[in-house]
Design a protein around this motif. Structure first.
Motif, PDB file in Angstrom:
ATOM      1  N   ALA A 181       4.563  23.883 -21.776  1.00 30.34           N
ATOM      2  CA  ALA A 181       4.151  23.232 -23.023  1.00 30.34           C
ATOM      3  C   ALA A 181       5.327  22.593 -23.754  1.00 30.34           C
ATOM      4  O   ALA A 181       5.231  21.461 -24.241  1.00 30.34           O
ATOM      5  CB  ALA A 181       3.446  24.242 -23.927  1.00 30.34           C
ATOM      6  N   ALA A 182       6.448  23.315 -23.841  1.00 30.89           N
ATOM      7  CA  ALA A 182       7.610  22.794 -24.567  1.00 30.89           C
ATOM      8  C   ALA A 182       8.195  21.575 -23.869  1.00 30.89           C
ATOM      9  O   ALA A 182       8.505  20.561 -24.506  1.00 30.89           O
ATOM     10  CB  ALA A 182       8.670  23.891 -24.698  1.00 30.89           C
ATOM     11  N   VAL A 191       4.413  23.509 -30.403  1.00 33.86           N
ATOM     12  CA  VAL A 191       5.574  24.154 -29.767  1.00 33.86           C
ATOM     13  C   VAL A 191       6.564  24.622 -30.826  1.00 33.86           C
ATOM     14  O   VAL A 191       7.139  25.711 -30.725  1.00 33.86           O
ATOM     15  CB  VAL A 191       6.255  23.177 -28.784  1.00 33.86           C
ATOM     16  N   GLU A 192       6.765  23.803 -31.836  1.00 32.07           N
ATOM     17  CA  GLU A 192       7.672  24.156 -32.930  1.00 32.07           C
ATOM     18  C   GLU A 192       7.222  25.443 -33.621  1.00 32.07           C
ATOM     19  O   GLU A 192       8.048  26.342 -33.878  1.00 32.07           O
ATOM     20  CB  GLU A 192       7.721  23.007 -33.929  1.00 32.07           C
ATOM     21  N   GLU A 193       5.943  25.552 -33.907  1.00 32.72           N
ATOM     22  CA  GLU A 193       5.419  26.754 -34.564  1.00 32.72           C
ATOM     23  C   GLU A 193       5.515  27.974 -33.655  1.00 32.72           C
ATOM     24  O   GLU A 193       5.774  29.092 -34.125  1.00 32.72           O
ATOM     25  CB  GLU A 193       3.975  26.506 -34.985  1.00 32.72           C
ATOM     26  N   ASP A 194       5.327  27.762 -32.358  1.00 31.75           N
ATOM     27  CA  ASP A 194       5.443  28.871 -31.404  1.00 31.75           C
ATOM     28  C   ASP A 194       6.860  29.435 -31.400  1.00 31.75           C
ATOM     29  O   ASP A 194       7.056  30.659 -31.443  1.00 31.75           O
ATOM     30  CB  ASP A 194       5.048  28.403 -30.007  1.00 31.75           C
ATOM     31  N   ILE A 239       8.184  23.031 -13.144  1.00 30.09           N
ATOM     32  CA  ILE A 239       7.252  22.379 -14.056  1.00 30.09           C
ATOM     33  C   ILE A 239       6.566  23.395 -14.966  1.00 30.09           C
ATOM     34  O   ILE A 239       5.751  23.023 -15.810  1.00 30.09           O
ATOM     35  CB  ILE A 239       6.192  21.570 -13.284  1.00 30.09           C
ATOM     36  N   ASN A 240       6.909  24.673 -14.811  1.00 27.54           N
ATOM     37  CA  ASN A 240       6.312  25.707 -15.645  1.00 27.54           C
ATOM     38  C   ASN A 240       7.294  26.868 -15.804  1.00 27.54           C
ATOM     39  O   ASN A 240       8.194  27.050 -14.984  1.00 27.54           O
ATOM     40  CB  ASN A 240       5.005  26.214 -15.027  1.00 27.54           C
ATOM     41  N   ASN A 241       7.098  27.620 -16.880  1.00 26.83           N
ATOM     42  CA  ASN A 241       7.913  28.818 -17.142  1.00 26.83           C
ATOM     43  C   ASN A 241       9.407  28.524 -17.178  1.00 26.83           C
ATOM     44  O   ASN A 241      10.220  29.264 -16.610  1.00 26.83           O
ATOM     45  CB  ASN A 241       7.618  29.893 -16.092  1.00 26.83           C
TER      46      ASN A 241
END
Length: 287
Positions: free
Chosen positions: A137-138, A193-196, A90-92
């Motif tokens: 986040a993504a 997320v897109e900008e990241d 659920i992360n990384n």
């Protein structure tokens, strides 16, 4: 049953046997099958729609109950159970994991639109069961985006009432469609997320006169792959949201968004190989 009726049945059977001549067509049938293309079917004149809908498709794990693969016991886990046992992240999440999961979800989305149920398509991905538990986040933004897309499509098709039951399944089977999050909030999360990933794409891009190794180039391609998919999801969701507006220029805006989304398709198709493929486990629930 009396003797007269028995005698009548016996005579009918004897007459049927005497007038029926069986012809072996096995060789001709097999020879004809060699000319069939994928999806074509050999059938007699009495084979209609009802027989086709109730037929069993051999070698299809979902339809053929006699397959050995269907006899393997498989433990199905809920999203919460999978998190507890560590069988789902659920992360990384890595970029190959994101690409693989996103591509599979897109396949499920298309399959749903082609007439299958949400429970057997989109919600086979455990991430769709409870986006609130996702920390990456993504992955969270994408999950909410797909749920919103499904909810808007389902709502519009139901209101139009232009479909037959076998053509489109609108039932949610009790699954949540991210109604606790606004459309604006989801598009904002996708945009973040897109900008990241856009920043990651720029930071890993080869610059003139700079020697970059193959690992940096591969990382650049992975970042482009995720960026293209997240941007495509945001554009598609934004286009669907725009349909709900009663403004005169809504159609033109939707067309512009769809053109931008279509421009991303070559990049998405060309980077499918970067995604981690699903691995079947007969003892645990998949992600």
């Amino acid at each position: 049953m009396d003797d007269g009726l028995n005698w009548g049945l016996d005579m009918s059977l004897k007459e049927h046997k005497s007038t029926t001549e069986w012809l072996d067509v096995t060789v001709d049938f097999v020879a004809s099958c060699k000319h069939l293309k994928l999806g074509e079917l050999v059938h007699d004149k009495g084979f209609g729609l009802f027989e086709a809908m109730s037929a069993i498709e051999m070698m299809d794990p979902k339809m053929d109950a006699g397959m050995i693969g269907n006899q393997v016991s498989r433990r199905v886990l809920s999203f919460e159970q999978a998190i507890k046992e560590g069988t789902i992240k659920i992360n990384n999440l890595t970029t190959p994991e994101l690409v693989g999961i996103i591509d599979n979800c897109f396949c499920c989305l298309v399959t749903w639109l082609e007439g299958h149920s949400l429970a057997q398509t989109v919600f086979t991905c455990l991430y769709m069961h409870n986006a609130d538990l996702i920390e990456d986040a993504a992955m969270k933004a994408f999950t909410l985006g797909i749920l919103k897309i499904c909810d808007i499509v389902r709502d519009k098709v139901n209101k139009a009432s232009v479909f037959e039951e076998e053509d489109f399944h609108s039932m949610t089977y009790g699954f949540k469609m991210a109604n606790n999050v606004t459309d604006l909030r989801v598009t904002g999360m996708l945009k973040d997320v897109e900008e990241d990933f856009q920043r990651r794409v720029k930071s890993t891009r080869n610059r003139q006169g700079e020697d970059r190794g193959p690992l940096i180039e591969f990382e650049h391609q992975l970042c482009v792959a995720v960026f293209s998919r997240i941007r495509f999801t945001r554009l598609l969701l934004t286009a669907l949201i725009t349909f709900t507006r009663k403004e005169m220029n809504a159609t033109a805006e939707v067309q512009k968004l769809m053109v931008q989304a279509m421009d991303l398709l070559p990049s998405i198709e060309g980077s499918m190989e970067f995604g981690i493929q699903t691995q079947t486990d007969s003892t645990k629930g998949g992600a």
